[in-house]
Enzyme design. Structure first.
Site, PDB file in Angstrom:
ATOM      1  N   HIS B 127      34.528  21.452  35.160  1.00 35.84           N
ATOM      2  CA  HIS B 127      34.964  22.665  35.872  1.00 35.84           C
ATOM      3  C   HIS B 127      33.771  23.155  36.686  1.00 35.84           C
ATOM      4  O   HIS B 127      32.622  22.932  36.306  1.00 35.84           O
ATOM      5  CB  HIS B 127      35.355  23.706  34.808  1.00 35.84           C
ATOM      6  CG  HIS B 127      35.985  24.954  35.336  1.00 35.84           C
ATOM      7  ND1 HIS B 127      35.261  25.949  35.944  1.00 35.84           N
ATOM      8  CD2 HIS B 127      37.281  25.376  35.322  1.00 35.84           C
ATOM      9  CE1 HIS B 127      36.085  26.936  36.277  1.00 35.84           C
ATOM     10  NE2 HIS B 127      37.315  26.616  35.919  1.00 35.84           N
ATOM     11  N   LYS B 235      41.536  32.594  26.713  1.00 37.21           N
ATOM     12  CA  LYS B 235      42.339  31.367  26.707  1.00 37.21           C
ATOM     13  C   LYS B 235      42.880  31.070  25.314  1.00 37.21           C
ATOM     14  O   LYS B 235      43.649  30.140  25.122  1.00 37.21           O
ATOM     15  CB  LYS B 235      41.502  30.193  27.215  1.00 37.21           C
ATOM     16  CG  LYS B 235      41.131  30.323  28.697  1.00 37.21           C
ATOM     17  CD  LYS B 235      40.495  29.058  29.206  1.00 37.21           C
ATOM     18  CE  LYS B 235      39.728  29.255  30.496  1.00 37.21           C
ATOM     19  NZ  LYS B 235      40.597  29.415  31.677  1.00 37.21           N
TER      20      LYS B 235
END
Lengths: 131, 419
Positions: B127, B235
């Site tokens: 990422h 998350k």
């Protein structure tokens, strides 16, 4: 906790035991809780006992809140009475000090005050070990 | 129909109030954007509300009942979260999110220990949060940023890792890898990676980005044996703005604090400052987000109640079902591993002839929330020449019916675009 400032604590705070200094001390320990300004200086006479430092005399000076000073007062009396080793003092936890002061359970924000004296011994031991 | 062996999501869906709302009029919300952020159960929301309605006060030194309650909640939450990750509060630095955690490592450990010519090794599937901070650090330090390849099946090569370790020798200071890819779902063999690094290059530090792993896998920081593990609360059913940087204790002891100010000091004079000896204090500058921490701890307890192994198993059934059903549509090309056992949490794909944003838009008209784009993995998308991919990602409240609805939605794409 309304009974926090009961007789034992106020008495120990106003008339602390073993207050003062030792001119020819073998060890001098200092600890400070900067966040509230409590501080204590501990003077010790020690002798060797099976490789451990047995405390034969203790005096202390300090300033701070009633809890920290009363706790140091009863701690010094117990150390002297039982002839504790410095190593033994470092193992003391919250509850025996609370017991000495006649407290059930001190609030979380005051634990550091209660353990100021013990912390001085712990730090001295750590410094010694790291040397 | 998928058979739920251990876990029945129907028993938990009601815990998530947002799942009751309707989308575009009367459409049921089918939320498949969990890799971006998960929804929050009532238990987490209640914990945060209760903190502000009953206990709000600043921590430490407030010698009053609320101050004590808040301090207790603060420490209990830190303990719960650290324990959930197989560690203790002395190795847990609270940050805002995974990105901030990685930046903090770059700005503290990186600034102190990296010198010109050193190498940071990452992978092509990282990422941007695990690329850009290292690029910037490498620029500042005149260090080198090197990459592990990702193959056509979305996997890393351990043989290449061994070669890189040999090539860079003692210049290799850090390996920073994701545990689970946010873009293609790959589950990386972190334990094997760590074993190889420790055997061949014991001085090299290992950072693992656990943002996508923490919501689905049981994480044991000590057993993973890494130096840094970073996660985001939002998350994994917790609130936004909360993250964790787990650091091996002996390493943390040597590191300089990143933020300076109140709460992290021992003594301050006009000229200089000594820092708190307690690691929790030394790395907590300023007022902490107690409500957020309490909410995150509630999320850990919620997940812990079901057991992460059970949830991982359930996630596998969803991933497997999605892989199988997506293969029914000839226009769809799945990206990343094709085996569910090599994946966690998501399935991303390309739709032949239709841009991912258009696919996403049409799915949204059916109440289906997915994510379209490069998913903050531009180097990976560039390598495979994917303009943009569509990603469906799962949480414990998703069912095989949600995936079936996704397939029906994709048939609408077929209808609209005539292909």
């Amino acid at each position: 906790m309304s009974d926090l400032y009961h007789e034992v604590i106020l008495e120990e705070f106003k008339h602390p035991q073993n207050y003062g200094s030792i001119a020819d001390a073998d060890l001098i320990l200092r600890e400070r809780n900067s966040s509230c300004g409590d501080e204590v200086t501990i003077y010790l006479k020690v002798c060797d006992e099976n490789g451990q430092q047995k405390i034969t005399d203790i005096k202390w000076e300090g300033q701070g809140c009633a809890i920290s000073q009363a706790a140091m007062s009863v701690l010094s009396a117990t150390i002297k009475q039982q002839g504790m080793t410095t190593q033994h003092v470092t193992t003391l936890t919250q509850s025996p000090i609370e017991e000495l002061l006649g407290l059930d359970e001190i609030s979380i924000g005051r634990i550091k005050c209660l353990l100021l004296g013990v912390q001085a011994f712990k730090k001295a031991l750590q410094n010694k070990e790291s040397k | 129909m998928v058979k739920y062996t251990m876990f029945d999501p129907q028993a938990y869906i009601q815990d998530f109030p947002i799942l009751q709302r309707k989308i575009h009029g009367d459409k049921r919300l089918i939320y498949l954007d969990n890799a971006a952020t998960s929804q929050k159960p009532q238990q987490v929301l209640d914990t945060i509300t209760e903190y502000y309605t009953q206990h709000n006060a600043n921590v430490h030194r407030g010698i009053h009942q609320l101050g004590d309650e808040s301090t207790k909640i603060f420490h209990a939450a830190r303990k719960t979260i650290a324990t959930f990750f197989g560690t203790d509060p002395q190795e847990f630095v609270v940050v805002r999110n995974t990105t901030e955690a990685i930046n903090q490592v770059a700005y503290t450990w990186g600034e102190e220990y990296l010198t010109a010519g050193d190498v940071i090794l990452i992978s092509e599937m990282e990422h941007h949060s695990n690329i850009v901070p290292w690029q910037e650090l490498a620029h500042r330090k005149h260090a080198q940023l090197a990459y592990l390849d990702v193959d056509q099946m979305g996997r890393l090569s351990l043989d290449q890792l061994r070669i890189q370790i040999k090539t860079y020798g003692n210049k290799l200071k850090l390996v920073a890898l994701t545990h689970v890819s946010n873009a293609i779902g790959t589950l990386n063999p972190i334990k094997e990676v760590v074993e190889i690094i420790h055997a061949d290059s014991p001085e090299t530090q290992v950072l693992v980005d656990g943002a996508q792993a923490a919501p689905h896998l049981a994480i044991d920081f000590h057993r993973l044996n890494v130096d840094f593990y970073v996660v985001s609360a939002h998350k994994m059913l917790g609130p936004m703005g909360m993250g964790g940087l787990f650091i091996r204790r002996d390493l943390l002891k040597k590191m300089k604090p990143f933020l300076f100010g109140g709460g992290m000091i021992n003594e301050v004079t006009k000229e200089k400052t000594t820092f708190a000896e307690d690691l929790e204090e030394r790395f907590t500058a300023g007022t902490p987000d107690v409500a957020g921490l309490a909410g995150w701890a509630a999320a850990c307890e919620y997940l812990g109640k079901m057991g992460m192994h059970t949830l991982q198993e359930y996630d596998q059934t969803l991933v497997e079902h999605a892989l199988r059903r997506l293969r029914e549509i000839p226009q769809i090309k799945i990206v990343g591993p094709l085996s569910a056992t090599q994946r966690v949490g998501s399935v991303a794909f390309l739709y032949k002839g239709v841009h991912a944003h258009d696919v996403g838009q049409i799915l949204d008209s059916e109440g289906i929330a997915v994510r379209s784009g490069h998913h903050c993995t531009m180097p990976l998308h560039t390598k495979f020449e994917w303009q943009a991919t569509v990603r469906a990602s799962f949480q414990l409240y998703n069912t095989s019916e949600d995936i079936d609805a996704l397939i029906e939605g994709l048939k609408k794409v077929q209808k609209v675009f005539g292909q």
